[in-house]
Structure formats: C-alpha cells, structure tokens
Design a protein around this motif. Sequence first.
Motif, PDB file in Angstrom:
ATOM      1  N   ALA A  58       0.826  -1.215   0.000  1.00 15.22           N
ATOM      2  CA  ALA A  58       0.000   0.000   0.000  1.00 15.22           C
ATOM      3  C   ALA A  58       0.857   1.261   0.000  1.00 15.22           C
ATOM      4  O   ALA A  58       0.570   2.231  -0.719  1.00 15.22           O
ATOM      5  N   TYR A  59       1.927   1.257   0.782  1.00 15.54           N
ATOM      6  CA  TYR A  59       2.784   2.435   0.843  1.00 15.54           C
ATOM      7  C   TYR A  59       3.483   2.681  -0.498  1.00 15.54           C
ATOM      8  O   TYR A  59       3.659   3.830  -0.914  1.00 15.54           O
ATOM      9  N   ALA A  60       3.890   1.605  -1.158  1.00 22.80           N
ATOM     10  CA  ALA A  60       4.553   1.770  -2.457  1.00 22.80           C
ATOM     11  C   ALA A  60       3.575   2.270  -3.513  1.00 22.80           C
ATOM     12  O   ALA A  60       3.970   3.004  -4.432  1.00 22.80           O
ATOM     13  N   MET A  61       2.314   1.886  -3.421  1.00 21.91           N
ATOM     14  CA  MET A  61       1.318   2.441  -4.330  1.00 21.91           C
ATOM     15  C   MET A  61       1.257   3.955  -4.194  1.00 21.91           C
ATOM     16  O   MET A  61       1.237   4.688  -5.197  1.00 21.91           O
ATOM     17  N   ALA A  62       1.223   4.431  -2.944  1.00 25.81           N
ATOM     18  CA  ALA A  62       1.184   5.875  -2.721  1.00 25.81           C
ATOM     19  C   ALA A  62       2.480   6.536  -3.179  1.00 25.81           C
ATOM     20  O   ALA A  62       2.460   7.608  -3.793  1.00 25.81           O
ATOM     21  N   GLN A  63       3.607   5.898  -2.887  1.00 31.59           N
ATOM     22  CA  GLN A  63       4.899   6.478  -3.257  1.00 31.59           C
ATOM     23  C   GLN A  63       5.023   6.635  -4.763  1.00 31.59           C
ATOM     24  O   GLN A  63       5.367   7.709  -5.273  1.00 31.59           O
ATOM     25  N   GLN A  64       4.744   5.567  -5.505  1.00 34.81           N
ATOM     26  CA  GLN A  64       4.902   5.634  -6.952  1.00 34.81           C
ATOM     27  C   GLN A  64       3.782   6.436  -7.613  1.00 34.81           C
ATOM     28  O   GLN A  64       3.996   7.054  -8.661  1.00 34.81           O
ATOM     29  N   GLY A  65       2.607   6.439  -6.990  1.00 30.28           N
ATOM     30  CA  GLY A  65       1.556   7.312  -7.509  1.00 30.28           C
ATOM     31  C   GLY A  65       1.948   8.768  -7.389  1.00 30.28           C
ATOM     32  O   GLY A  65       1.712   9.575  -8.304  1.00 30.28           O
ATOM     33  N   PHE A  66       2.587   9.113  -6.265  1.00 33.09           N
ATOM     34  CA  PHE A  66       3.062  10.486  -6.085  1.00 33.09           C
ATOM     35  C   PHE A  66       4.167  10.814  -7.082  1.00 33.09           C
ATOM     36  O   PHE A  66       4.127  11.840  -7.776  1.00 33.09           O
ATOM     37  N   LEU A  67       5.162   9.942  -7.183  1.00 30.62           N
ATOM     38  CA  LEU A  67       6.304  10.211  -8.054  1.00 30.62           C
ATOM     39  C   LEU A  67       5.900  10.291  -9.525  1.00 30.62           C
ATOM     40  O   LEU A  67       6.384  11.135 -10.273  1.00 30.62           O
ATOM     41  N   THR A  68       5.011   9.389  -9.938  1.00 31.85           N
ATOM     42  CA  THR A  68       4.699   9.274 -11.352  1.00 31.85           C
ATOM     43  C   THR A  68       3.776  10.383 -11.844  1.00 31.85           C
ATOM     44  O   THR A  68       3.907  10.843 -12.977  1.00 31.85           O
ATOM     45  N   PHE A  69       2.845  10.826 -10.986  1.00 39.38           N
ATOM     46  CA  PHE A  69       1.801  11.719 -11.478  1.00 39.38           C
ATOM     47  C   PHE A  69       1.767  13.097 -10.828  1.00 39.38           C
ATOM     48  O   PHE A  69       0.942  13.934 -11.224  1.00 39.38           O
ATOM     49  N   SER A  70       2.627  13.364  -9.849  1.00 40.52           N
ATOM     50  CA  SER A  70       2.542  14.671  -9.191  1.00 40.52           C
ATOM     51  C   SER A  70       2.901  15.811 -10.145  1.00 40.52           C
ATOM     52  O   SER A  70       2.257  16.874 -10.129  1.00 40.52           O
ATOM     53  N   VAL A  71       3.905  15.605 -10.991  1.00 39.07           N
ATOM     54  CA  VAL A  71       4.270  16.653 -11.959  1.00 39.07           C
ATOM     55  C   VAL A  71       3.135  16.874 -12.951  1.00 39.07           C
ATOM     56  O   VAL A  71       2.785  18.012 -13.283  1.00 39.07           O
ATOM     57  N   SER A  72       2.518  15.789 -13.407  1.00 35.15           N
ATOM     58  CA  SER A  72       1.393  15.929 -14.328  1.00 35.15           C
ATOM     59  C   SER A  72       0.200  16.578 -13.643  1.00 35.15           C
ATOM     60  O   SER A  72      -0.530  17.371 -14.261  1.00 35.15           O
ATOM     61  N   LEU A  73      -0.056  16.257 -12.374  1.00 39.18           N
ATOM     62  CA  LEU A  73      -1.127  16.909 -11.622  1.00 39.18           C
ATOM     63  C   LEU A  73      -0.913  18.414 -11.585  1.00 39.18           C
ATOM     64  O   LEU A  73      -1.829  19.206 -11.873  1.00 39.18           O
TER      65      LEU A  73
END
Length: 412
Positions: free
Chosen positions: A227-242
């Motif tokens: 679960a933590y890695a889902m949040a980590q990679q979701g943040f890393l992958t899409f925060s710039v696009s957000l």
Amino acid sequence: MTDPAHALSARPWLALQATLGVQLLATLALSAAPVLAPAVAPQLGLPPERVGLFTGTAYLFAMVSGLVTGNWVSRLGATRLTQLVMVAVGSGALAASFGPAVLLLAGAALMGIGYGTVNPAAAAILGRHAPPGSPGLFFALKQSGVPIGVALSGLLVPIGLVTLGWRGTVWAIAAACLLAAALLLPVVARLDPEARDSSGSASTWLRTLQAVLRHPGLRRLSIVSFAYAMAQQGFLTFSVSLLTLQLGLPLAVAAALLAASQVACTVVRIVLGHVGDRWISPQVLLGVLGLCMAASCLALSALPPGPALPLAALAMVAAGATTMGWNGVYFSHLLRIVPRSELAASAGGAQFFTFAGGMAGPFLLAQLLHMGMSYSTGYVVLAALGAAAGVAMLRPLPAPPGVRLNTTTDRP
C-alpha cells in the motif's frame, strides 16, 4: 559475541558509498520518465498519462528480479551483482531513448530488472559491513539515495531537455550508470567475500516467497509496503502531471516542487532511521507514517487550479516526506525480525510485494485517468489505502515463529 560478518574486514563507509551511489543513479534513471513525460509523450504520439505503463512495466520486472536476487548474491557476490545493476539500468535507458513503444517497454524491463536487484544486494552488503549498533541509520542513509535521485531528476532533467534534448538527457543518464559500473570494479574485492555458494536452485524464488508468507511479521510488513509503495509511486509518477496538466503550473515550477519534496523526504528518512534504532519502535513509526501519508495525499488532491506557490509547495513537501519517508524505517523493522544472514533473501521476498505496489499504483491511476477521472480522485484512493495500512501496522502482532528465509539450499 561478534558477528563473523563484521569480524571479517568490515568497511561500513565504503559499503555505504557504493550502495548509496547505485541507489541514487538507479532512482534518477527510473524517475526521469515522469519528469520527461509531459514534454516528450506528445512527440512520440502518446498521452502523458501512459508514463504509468512505463513505470508499471519496470516494477513488474523488478518484482521478479528481487525474488531471485538472494540466489544471485550467493553465486556472484553482492557487489559484483551491483555492477550488473548499473549495466542493466544504463542499457535500459539507452533502449528507451530510441522511442518506439516496443523499445520503451524493453527499456523499462531492463531498468526494472536492475532496479529490483538494488535493495536485496545492498542488504547483503550492508548486512555484512554496517556497524551493529546503527544498522537502521545506515540503511536509512542508503535509502536517502531514492529522494536524492528523484530530486536530481527534477532539477537536472528539465535543464537537460533545454540543453541536450530529451534523447541526449537519457544518454547522459545511461553514461553515468555505465561509468558507475566501471568504478565499482576495484570495490568488489574489498566488499565481497571470496567464497561463493553455487548450490541455489531454480525454485529458490518460490521458496523465498512462501517463507515470507509463512512469517507473520514479514507477511504484514510486505502487505503494508504494498500500500505504501502504491502511494509512493503514484506520487512520483503523477505529481508533476497533476501540477502542470490539472492545476496549470509551469513544468519547471512543478519539477522544482518535486525536488523540494525530495529534500524533505531525505531528511525524514535519515531522522526516522536513527529514531527507529534508538527510541521508538519502527513498527509504530511505520503505522504513524501511514496515517500522515493519507492526510498528505488528501491535501494534495484538494489543491485548487492555479494554487498559490506556498500552498502547492507545502502540499508537495508533505506528500513527498510521508509517501517516501517510510523506506528507512521499513528496513529498520526488517532488521529486527530476520537475522542479518538472511537479509538478501528476506529483502528480496518482501520487496516482491513492495514493487507490486509500485507497479499497481501507476497502473491504477493511469486507468482512473483513462476512465475520465481526475488526478485528485486518484490521490484520494491512495490516501484511503495508506490509512488502512497504517492502522494495520499499529495493531500488535505476536512474536513470529522462527522461519528461515535462506532458501539457497534445502539443508537446515
């Protein structure tokens, strides 16, 4: 009694330099993709959100390579294997730079194979060389290579886009990885023992996974890390696009905010690694981090279009510190529930679930976006997962039975 691994010419600072450098470069290479995506994807005829497929593919292959790393360490030595990590990551970056979808996915696969080997190999190196009184701190320092790598990606990749073009930027990253592999040549003999164990079998990966699932503490740690890695990679992958595509901030500003979040994350990792060694149970720290992670993801999802820069910076720093600040504490807890001699196998087995989460997070958010939902909705989902995992980690667990994870041989 003195640990024989430490009695044999322990070199803690050399081991830390080698593992930290490799972690930093491998992370920089993999995290360059989401920074490049908004500018490069249109040139390749791809929607920017499809960067989630690249990252997810890398983590799919990382899952598998981590499971067999314990056996590779026994056969080749951890430092020699770390050299091959740099070769794989550099070669994958070169393949991806040629652009067509098939080469992008092949590059992601090679980079994932290398990246999945980093932590188990480093666990074997640091398990042998880290000081007995502060192993958690040394693992936290090594894990600081992740936010530093992401921060350097956020700072240097936009500059590379302007000065070198996107292919030139990727080639520079690949060259740095191959140079690191060459620089590790004289280090191998100083960090790896001369003895090698070639008794591993092809089914080692399955026995490693089964041993993790039978161990209550490792099973829970693995599921929480998913679960933590889902949040980590979701943040890393899409925060710039957000920040750029939904909220309207310039790419350079968004990349700088991502870099700032990694500075905060670096400090948090090191501080919490030391705290977990000295004062507070790593289990408690992991649980509290999950709840903080949920709050920060909700804050990021609530940012309005065209947010004030201080508000966006606060949300990004909080999200980066919490979604990425747990890894050092994770290893500190791992060190408490498995013997040092089993770290490579246990790290590789537990990492299967961690990287499964790293794969699932980007895929999940990419599919939500494909269905017409917003980036904000995706971060709400990640917040819910982080909160549930944090609560689970805070629950008391009976002491685990002695389950050995050294699966390179069937002998006790």
